[in-house]
Design a protein around this motif. Structure first.
Motif, short mmCIF file in Angstrom:
data_model
loop_
_atom_site.label_atom_id
_atom_site.label_comp_id
_atom_site.label_asym_id
_atom_site.label_seq_id
_atom_site.Cartn_x
_atom_site.Cartn_y
_atom_site.Cartn_z
N GLN A 132 2.59 -26.28 -0.74
CA GLN A 132 2.80 -25.45 0.45
C GLN A 132 1.48 -24.96 1.02
OE1 GLN A 132 5.93 -24.58 1.92
NE2 GLN A 132 6.48 -26.27 0.58
N GLN A 133 0.60 -24.50 0.11
CA GLN A 133 -0.63 -23.84 0.56
C GLN A 133 -1.83 -24.78 0.70
OE1 GLN A 133 -1.76 -20.15 -1.32
NE2 GLN A 133 0.31 -19.75 -2.02
N GLY A 134 -1.73 -25.96 0.08
CA GLY A 134 -2.87 -26.90 0.14
C GLY A 134 -4.02 -26.48 -0.76
N ARG A 135 -3.71 -25.63 -1.76
CA ARG A 135 -4.76 -25.16 -2.68
C ARG A 135 -4.30 -25.38 -4.13
NH1 ARG A 135 -5.64 -19.23 -2.12
NH2 ARG A 135 -7.40 -19.73 -3.46
N PRO A 136 -5.25 -25.71 -5.01
CA PRO A 136 -4.85 -25.96 -6.40
C PRO A 136 -4.59 -24.67 -7.17
CG PRO A 136 -7.22 -26.13 -6.20
CD PRO A 136 -6.69 -25.87 -4.81
N PHE A 137 -3.69 -24.72 -8.09
CA PHE A 137 -3.43 -23.62 -9.03
C PHE A 137 -3.27 -22.26 -8.33
CE2 PHE A 137 -4.86 -26.79 -12.09
CZ PHE A 137 -3.98 -26.56 -13.13
N VAL A 138 -2.28 -22.18 -7.45
CA VAL A 138 -1.98 -20.90 -6.80
C VAL A 138 -0.56 -20.41 -7.12
CG1 VAL A 138 -3.64 -21.05 -4.89
CG2 VAL A 138 -1.41 -22.16 -4.66
N GLY A 139 0.18 -21.17 -7.92
CA GLY A 139 1.50 -20.72 -8.35
C GLY A 139 1.37 -19.89 -9.62
N ALA A 140 2.45 -19.85 -10.39
CA ALA A 140 2.46 -19.01 -11.60
C ALA A 140 1.41 -19.50 -12.62
CB ALA A 140 3.85 -19.04 -12.22
N ALA A 141 1.35 -20.83 -12.81
CA ALA A 141 0.34 -21.37 -13.74
C ALA A 141 -1.06 -21.08 -13.22
CB ALA A 141 0.54 -22.87 -13.92
#
Ligand code: URA
Length: 270
Positions: A132-141
């Protein structure tokens, strides 16, 4: 004749000999795919080290005919063409259609951080939030990884570089399939070649196994220094695994302390 002229002349002669050989085999045309269709260019196996970053070569449109040895499972490291910069590499990737992951993705998640970072973290592939955001590792992990960097290592997330083996989200967050990795892995290799960090940290099985070309599992490999193209590489558990098994966090912290010690960073006593 200067060294560089001699080298160019040798290259031209090699190309000429190669083309003549192909012609003798009956090859009349060579298809040059559009940049979007071209796979990340992983050079055939060679005993030579790739060019140092100071001798970075801009990406060209040359076609590489695969070498039969390129598929060798023994290969620990396949040299790559070193792009002039991460921006040049991003442009080369374009609106990528090299594998089937393009169909369901919203965004290509190239990677982010300091292009001169001492540490590069390599994950597996974007999840929902990353897509969604186009950025790595921005979710819970990603939050957990950020905590490891900021609260554990006491450095800023922007000081490191974070990227993945595949740049598009595998549907349902499944593991990337071999053809998807094949199409994409050259890009993470090129990112590493541009940055030349002092340490690489691979997160989980997928990045560890594909970068090191091994089938060994992460449980056996974590905490033990490896080497990727002359760069020390520390495999550790993936943050998603830690979310499911929080009791394993202590091992990741042990691994990260080794990374900090390697970089001469002060490690907390406790
Ligand atoms: N997991 C990964 O491996 N990479 C991400 O960017 C996010 C989650």
């Amino acid at each position: 004749m200067t060294d560089i002229r001699k080298e160019i002349q040798e290259i031209v002669e090699e190309i000429r000999a190669h083309v003549e050989f192909q012609r003798a085999l009956g090859v009349k045309t060579v298809e040059i795919p559009s940049p979007e269709k071209r796979s990340a260019r992983v050079a055939p196996l060679s005993t030579k080290k790739p060019a140092a970053p100071s001798a970075q070569t801009a990406l060209t449109t040359a076609t590489e005919i695969p070498d039969q040895h390129a598929e060798s499972k023994q290969a620990e490291f396949k040299p790559v063409t070193v792009p002039a910069s991460l921006e040049v590499l991003r442009q080369e990737i374009g609106d990528c259609r090299r594998c089937k992951l393009n169909k369901d993705r919203k965004t290509i998640v190239f990677g982010e951080g300091n292009p001169k970072a001492d540490i590069v973290f390599v994950g597996e592939g974007p999840g929902f939030e990353e897509d969604q955001q186009g950025r790595p590792f921005v979710g819970a992990a990603g939050q957990l990884l950020t905590d490891i960097i900021v609260k554990g290592m006491k450095i800023k997330r922007e000081d490191v570089y974070i990227c993945n083996i595949v740049k598009c989200r595998p549907p349902g967050n499944r593991n990337p399939e071999p053809d998807e990795v094949e199409a994409c892995i050259g890009f993470v290799r090129q990112q590493i070649a541009v940055i030349r960090p002092k340490v690489i940290v691979t997160l989980g099985n997928v990045s560890t196994q594909h970068l090191l070309n091994t089938k060994q599992g992460i449980t056996k490999m974590r905490g033990i220094w490896q080497e990727y193209d002359g760069i020390p590489l520390m495999p550790t558990f993936h943050p998603s695994y830690l979310l499911r098994s929080p009791g394993e966090k202590k091992w990741v912290w042990e691994d990260i302390k080794q990374v900090m010690a390697k970089l001469g960073m002060e490690t907390p006593k406790k």
